[in-house]
Design a protein around this motif. Structure first.
Motif, PDB file in Angstrom:
ATOM      1  N   SER A   6       0.818  -1.399  -0.027  1.00  0.00           N
ATOM      2  CA  SER A   6      -0.060   0.107  -0.064  1.00  0.00           C
ATOM      3  C   SER A   6       0.776   1.333  -0.096  1.00  0.00           C
ATOM      4  CB  SER A   6      -0.824   0.138   1.228  1.00  0.00           C
ATOM      5  OG  SER A   6      -0.033   0.395   2.300  1.00  0.00           O
ATOM      6  N   ARG A   7       0.336   2.448  -0.271  1.00  0.00           N
ATOM      7  CA  ARG A   7       1.174   3.325  -0.337  1.00  0.00           C
ATOM      8  C   ARG A   7       1.542   3.924   0.867  1.00  0.00           C
ATOM      9  NH1 ARG A   7       0.921   8.752  -3.934  1.00  0.00           N
ATOM     10  NH2 ARG A   7       1.838  10.006  -2.520  1.00  0.00           N
ATOM     11  N   THR A   8       0.728   3.818   1.911  1.00  0.00           N
ATOM     12  CA  THR A   8       1.403   4.009   3.367  1.00  0.00           C
ATOM     13  C   THR A   8       2.189   3.090   3.532  1.00  0.00           C
ATOM     14  OG1 THR A   8      -1.160   4.809   3.646  1.00  0.00           O
ATOM     15  CG2 THR A   8       0.262   4.172   5.671  1.00  0.00           C
ATOM     16  N   ARG A   9       2.378   1.961   3.721  1.00  0.00           N
ATOM     17  CA  ARG A   9       3.345   0.936   4.051  1.00  0.00           C
ATOM     18  C   ARG A   9       4.838   1.238   3.359  1.00  0.00           C
ATOM     19  NH1 ARG A   9       2.147  -5.026   5.660  1.00  0.00           N
ATOM     20  NH2 ARG A   9       0.878  -4.123   6.943  1.00  0.00           N
ATOM     21  N   ALA A  10       4.495   1.561   1.976  1.00  0.00           N
ATOM     22  CA  ALA A  10       5.740   1.788   1.146  1.00  0.00           C
ATOM     23  C   ALA A  10       6.455   3.040   1.579  1.00  0.00           C
ATOM     24  CB  ALA A  10       5.313   2.092  -0.294  1.00  0.00           C
ATOM     25  N   THR A  11       5.544   4.184   2.044  1.00  0.00           N
ATOM     26  CA  THR A  11       6.132   5.420   2.549  1.00  0.00           C
ATOM     27  C   THR A  11       6.961   5.094   3.969  1.00  0.00           C
ATOM     28  OG1 THR A  11       4.463   6.688   1.584  1.00  0.00           O
ATOM     29  CG2 THR A  11       5.691   7.897   3.254  1.00  0.00           C
ATOM     30  N   VAL A  12       6.114   4.296   4.781  1.00  0.00           N
ATOM     31  CA  VAL A  12       6.640   4.224   6.121  1.00  0.00           C
ATOM     32  C   VAL A  12       8.254   3.553   6.128  1.00  0.00           C
ATOM     33  CG1 VAL A  12       6.253   2.818   8.335  1.00  0.00           C
ATOM     34  CG2 VAL A  12       4.449   4.027   7.252  1.00  0.00           C
ATOM     35  N   ALA A  13       7.971   2.216   5.117  1.00  0.00           N
ATOM     36  CA  ALA A  13       9.446   1.437   5.011  1.00  0.00           C
ATOM     37  C   ALA A  13      10.333   2.395   4.760  1.00  0.00           C
ATOM     38  CB  ALA A  13       9.052   0.377   4.193  1.00  0.00           C
ATOM     39  N   ALA A  14      10.210   3.260   3.676  1.00  0.00           N
ATOM     40  CA  ALA A  14      11.067   4.267   3.224  1.00  0.00           C
ATOM     41  C   ALA A  14      11.580   5.456   4.178  1.00  0.00           C
ATOM     42  CB  ALA A  14      10.415   5.078   2.054  1.00  0.00           C
ATOM     43  N   ARG A  15      10.485   5.778   4.909  1.00  0.00           N
ATOM     44  CA  ARG A  15      11.200   6.561   5.863  1.00  0.00           C
ATOM     45  C   ARG A  15      12.004   5.965   7.041  1.00  0.00           C
ATOM     46  NH1 ARG A  15       5.325  10.006   6.660  1.00  0.00           N
ATOM     47  NH2 ARG A  15       5.707  11.278   5.051  1.00  0.00           N
ATOM     48  N   TRP A  16      11.606   5.024   7.478  1.00  0.00           N
ATOM     49  CA  TRP A  16      12.274   4.048   8.213  1.00  0.00           C
ATOM     50  C   TRP A  16      13.922   3.936   7.809  1.00  0.00           C
ATOM     51  CZ3 TRP A  16       8.786  -0.447  10.385  1.00  0.00           C
ATOM     52  CH2 TRP A  16       7.789   0.156  11.215  1.00  0.00           C
ATOM     53  N   ILE A  17      13.986   3.596   6.703  1.00  0.00           N
ATOM     54  CA  ILE A  17      15.265   3.289   5.940  1.00  0.00           C
ATOM     55  C   ILE A  17      15.988   4.533   5.920  1.00  0.00           C
ATOM     56  CG2 ILE A  17      16.405   2.491   3.783  1.00  0.00           C
ATOM     57  CD1 ILE A  17      13.973   0.383   3.618  1.00  0.00           C
ATOM     58  N   VAL A  18      15.511   5.540   5.558  1.00  0.00           N
ATOM     59  CA  VAL A  18      16.225   6.698   5.516  1.00  0.00           C
ATOM     60  C   VAL A  18      16.751   7.311   6.844  1.00  0.00           C
ATOM     61  CG1 VAL A  18      16.001   9.200   4.862  1.00  0.00           C
ATOM     62  CG2 VAL A  18      15.030   7.367   3.318  1.00  0.00           C
ATOM     63  N   ARG A  19      15.857   7.079   7.770  1.00  0.00           N
ATOM     64  CA  ARG A  19      16.133   7.545   9.251  1.00  0.00           C
ATOM     65  C   ARG A  19      17.286   6.631   9.811  1.00  0.00           C
ATOM     66  NH1 ARG A  19      10.259   8.453  11.533  1.00  0.00           N
ATOM     67  NH2 ARG A  19       9.801  10.252  10.162  1.00  0.00           N
ATOM     68  N   VAL A  20      17.414   5.505   9.399  1.00  0.00           N
ATOM     69  CA  VAL A  20      18.557   4.559   9.855  1.00  0.00           C
ATOM     70  C   VAL A  20      19.849   4.980   9.078  1.00  0.00           C
ATOM     71  CG1 VAL A  20      19.125   2.313  10.129  1.00  0.00           C
ATOM     72  CG2 VAL A  20      16.982   3.013  11.040  1.00  0.00           C
ATOM     73  N   TRP A  21      19.828   5.096   8.019  1.00  0.00           N
ATOM     74  CA  TRP A  21      21.076   5.487   7.043  1.00  0.00           C
ATOM     75  C   TRP A  21      21.005   6.954   6.734  1.00  0.00           C
ATOM     76  CZ3 TRP A  21      19.064   0.662   6.678  1.00  0.00           C
ATOM     77  CH2 TRP A  21      20.011  -0.436   6.783  1.00  0.00           C
ATOM     78  N   PRO A  22      20.834   7.889   7.592  1.00  0.00           N
ATOM     79  CA  PRO A  22      20.824   9.377   7.406  1.00  0.00           C
ATOM     80  C   PRO A  22      22.000   9.905   6.427  1.00  0.00           C
ATOM     81  CG  PRO A  22      21.514   9.163   9.527  1.00  0.00           C
ATOM     82  CD  PRO A  22      21.217   7.829   9.189  1.00  0.00           C
ATOM     83  N   ASP A  23      23.105   9.097   6.583  1.00  0.00           N
ATOM     84  CA  ASP A  23      24.274   9.783   5.753  1.00  0.00           C
ATOM     85  C   ASP A  23      24.372   9.137   4.327  1.00  0.00           C
ATOM     86  OD1 ASP A  23      25.219  11.224   8.115  1.00  0.00           O
ATOM     87  OD2 ASP A  23      26.285   9.331   8.525  1.00  0.00           O
ATOM     88  N   ALA A  24      23.511   8.455   3.981  1.00  0.00           N
ATOM     89  CA  ALA A  24      23.617   8.079   2.433  1.00  0.00           C
ATOM     90  C   ALA A  24      22.996   9.245   1.697  1.00  0.00           C
ATOM     91  CB  ALA A  24      22.423   6.787   2.414  1.00  0.00           C
ATOM     92  N   ASP A  25      23.466   9.097   0.515  1.00  0.00           N
ATOM     93  CA  ASP A  25      23.248  10.129  -0.483  1.00  0.00           C
ATOM     94  C   ASP A  25      21.798   9.979  -1.277  1.00  0.00           C
ATOM     95  OD1 ASP A  25      23.014  11.829  -2.552  1.00  0.00           O
ATOM     96  OD2 ASP A  25      24.642  11.092  -3.866  1.00  0.00           O
ATOM     97  N   TRP A  26      20.890  10.494  -0.426  1.00  0.00           N
ATOM     98  CA  TRP A  26      19.329  10.130  -0.851  1.00  0.00           C
ATOM     99  C   TRP A  26      18.930  10.776  -2.178  1.00  0.00           C
ATOM    100  CZ3 TRP A  26      17.657   5.837   0.565  1.00  0.00           C
ATOM    101  CH2 TRP A  26      18.251   5.270   1.628  1.00  0.00           C
ATOM    102  N   THR A  27      19.768  11.640  -2.900  1.00  0.00           N
ATOM    103  CA  THR A  27      19.546  11.981  -4.139  1.00  0.00           C
ATOM    104  C   THR A  27      19.396  10.922  -5.069  1.00  0.00           C
ATOM    105  OG1 THR A  27      21.863  12.518  -4.751  1.00  0.00           O
ATOM    106  CG2 THR A  27      20.488  14.371  -3.682  1.00  0.00           C
ATOM    107  N   ARG A  28      20.073   9.651  -4.727  1.00  0.00           N
ATOM    108  CA  ARG A  28      20.147   8.700  -5.867  1.00  0.00           C
ATOM    109  C   ARG A  28      19.195   7.498  -4.848  1.00  0.00           C
ATOM    110  NH1 ARG A  28      23.602   9.813 -10.198  1.00  0.00           N
ATOM    111  NH2 ARG A  28      23.789   7.499 -10.600  1.00  0.00           N
ATOM    112  N   PRO A  29      18.611   6.677  -5.753  1.00  0.00           N
ATOM    113  CA  PRO A  29      18.070   5.229  -5.174  1.00  0.00           C
ATOM    114  C   PRO A  29      19.059   4.370  -4.368  1.00  0.00           C
ATOM    115  CG  PRO A  29      17.288   5.480  -7.255  1.00  0.00           C
ATOM    116  CD  PRO A  29      18.455   6.637  -7.168  1.00  0.00           C
TER     117      PRO A  29
END
Length: 109
Positions: free
Chosen positions: A64-87
């Protein structure tokens, strides 16, 4: 009242956090093997966290869109130093995040 220093960091070992998140995502999305995260949801014009999931055979798993957004946000928060301009792609078995190559990114993988 002054704050008490406990000597324990507020954020424990980042590798432990990454492994814990991979386990939580595997529980949240049964059958998931890899998750590709970007800040470009194809349905939205502005930057927005987005995740796509595949099983061990490479077959997509619908979220679902909600679950996809939540998963993405969690991953971005755990890896904040990654270059998120790229997938990036998270391997749930190893809890390793790697930058997705441009060929697979263009195909939506």
């Amino acid at each position: 009242m002054p704050a008490i220093q406990s000597g324990t960091p507020a954020c424990p070992d980042s590798a432990a956090r990454q492994r814990r998140l991979a386990l939580q995502l595997a529980d949240m999305i049964p059958g998931a093997a890899t998750i590709r995260v970007s800040l470009r949801d194809p349905q939205v014009v502005w930057p927005h966290p987005h995740a796509r999931v595949w099983d061990a055979e490479g077959q997509p798993i619908e979220l679902s869109r909600t679950r996809a957004t939540v998963a993405a946000r969690w991953i971005v928060r755990v890896w904040p130093d990654a270059d998120w301009t790229r997938p990036h792609t998270l391997d749930l078995a190893s809890a390793v995040l790697t930058r997705s190559n441009s060929v697979s990114a263009r195909r939506g993988r």
